[in-house]
Motif scaffolding. Structure first.
Motif, short mmCIF file in Angstrom:
data_model
loop_
_atom_site.label_atom_id
_atom_site.label_comp_id
_atom_site.label_asym_id
_atom_site.label_seq_id
_atom_site.Cartn_x
_atom_site.Cartn_y
_atom_site.Cartn_z
N HIS A 10 1.01 -1.27 -0.12
CA HIS A 10 -0.07 0.00 -0.08
C HIS A 10 0.87 1.27 -0.19
CE1 HIS A 10 -4.45 -1.23 0.38
NE2 HIS A 10 -3.72 -2.47 0.51
N VAL A 13 2.05 1.78 -3.56
CA VAL A 13 1.09 2.24 -4.22
C VAL A 13 0.73 3.79 -4.02
CG1 VAL A 13 -1.31 2.35 -5.03
CG2 VAL A 13 -0.11 -0.03 -4.88
N ILE A 48 2.28 -5.95 -9.30
CA ILE A 48 2.79 -4.84 -9.96
C ILE A 48 3.57 -5.13 -11.22
CG2 ILE A 48 4.55 -3.01 -9.39
CD1 ILE A 48 3.96 -3.29 -6.69
N LEU A 56 0.10 -1.00 -11.60
CA LEU A 56 -0.60 -2.13 -11.16
C LEU A 56 -1.19 -2.95 -12.08
CD1 LEU A 56 -2.60 -0.65 -7.90
CD2 LEU A 56 -0.44 -1.90 -7.98
N ARG A 61 -4.68 -4.05 -8.73
CA ARG A 61 -5.71 -3.05 -8.38
C ARG A 61 -6.85 -3.47 -7.63
NH1 ARG A 61 -4.73 -1.62 -13.97
NH2 ARG A 61 -6.46 -2.87 -14.53
N HIS A 64 -5.50 -4.12 -4.01
CA HIS A 64 -5.26 -2.73 -3.51
C HIS A 64 -6.76 -2.57 -2.85
CE1 HIS A 64 -5.09 1.51 -3.17
NE2 HIS A 64 -3.85 1.26 -2.59
#
Length: 307
Positions: A10, A13, A48, A56, A61, A64
């Motif tokens: 996280h 990202v 990733i 991503l 995605r 996440h």
């Protein structure tokens, strides 16, 4: 699944790359890469895309989005555990007798909860014997009440004394007395509390007179309600001075001879749990400070002022 790796994902990202995440988390870049590789291996998908630009995958995605609440919940839980260990978060169960519960405790708790907003306090109002039993069983963490019996497995620390005075209708035959004695109540209705109240037991011992007529008594289940029954003209009552500032309209206050009926109240917890720790110690300290400060001034001075 390694929660640390999920949190690292996280941060990658959020910051848009491995290098920035490594710097913020104070990790070597190889450590960040290894955490993500392990996470992808556990999930069986690539999260990733590897390349010059950060991107991503579709699975990344989705992961996440679906794991965001997990990270938030874990961080919140970690914060709560830190507060718990520092004594700033907990749920405390406090038992209190009347009239302390109605007339002294609210202001103390309001101040305490302003200082410790993450500590929850539940208040149980009952008689001293009931509260002592609930503390002993573990249903309450602590109580403010009269002393338990010796050898009960409870720790007791006196904090304040409830001073009792006589409240009566202003046209009562005893209203002309400057000082009321136990013998004066003979022939007059006395309003008293329930049988398991320590004050009631003390009063009955004082009023006992071998060979004398039985006491004319009317039982009222609430100490806090006694003054309203007096106001209605039903009789006189011994009540804590705390609840009589000011006294109800149409009533007068007189001192009661001696202090044998006064009740000392204090802090009660299980012996094994003293001294209290963490959040319990915070509330204990607040009660130690607040209850003696809230104790009524020297009773006869207040009685003279209200007379």
């Amino acid at each position: 699944m390694d929660l640390k790796a999920v949190k690292t994902f996280h941060r990658i990202v959020a910051l848009g790359g491995f290098n920035r995440a490594a710097e913020e988390l104070n990790y070597a870049q190889s450590t960040v890469t290894m955490q993500i590789q392990k996470l992808e291996s556990e999930l069986g998908v690539r999260l990733i895309e590897r390349g010059k630009t950060f991107q991503l995958t579709e699975a990344g995605r989705l992961f996440h989005e679906q794991s965001a609440h997990i990270v938030k919940d874990v961080e919140q839980l970690q914060g709560t555990m830190k507060e718990l260990l520092s004594g700033e978060a907990s749920h405390l169960r406090l038992g209190v007798v009347e009239p302390i519960a109605s007339y002294r405790l609210p202001e103390i708790l309001a101040s305490f909860l302003r200082d410790y907003p993450n500590i929850r306090v539940s208040v149980t109002i009952a008689s001293s014997p009931q509260l002592n039993e609930q503390v002993l069983r573990g249903d309450l963490d602590m109580a403010i009440c009269s002393p338990p019996q010796l050898g009960a497995g409870l720790y007791y620390e006196p904090l304040l004394t409830e001073h009792f005075v006589v409240l009566m209708p202003e046209d009562h035959p005893l209203a002309s007395r400057e000082l009321v004695t136990p013998a004066d109540f003979r022939g007059h209705r006395l309003l008293i509390t329930q049988a398991d109240c320590p004050y009631r037991r003390k009063l009955e011992m004082i009023m006992q007179e071998p060979g004398g007529p039985p006491m004319d008594a009317m039982e009222i289940g609430s100490m806090a309600a006694l003054k309203f029954y007096v106001q209605s003209g039903l009789g006189a009552a011994l009540v804590p001075l705390t609840v009589l500032q000011p006294a109800p309209a149409g009533t007068v206050i007189r001192p009661f001879k001696g202090n044998a009926v006064n009740i000392t109240c204090g802090y009660v917890c299980r012996s094994a749990e003293y001294p209290p720790r963490l959040a319990a110690s915070r509330l204990y300290e607040a009660l130690q400070r607040g209850l003696p400060q809230a104790e009524a001034e020297e009773p006869f001075e207040a009685v003279r002022r209200n007379a």
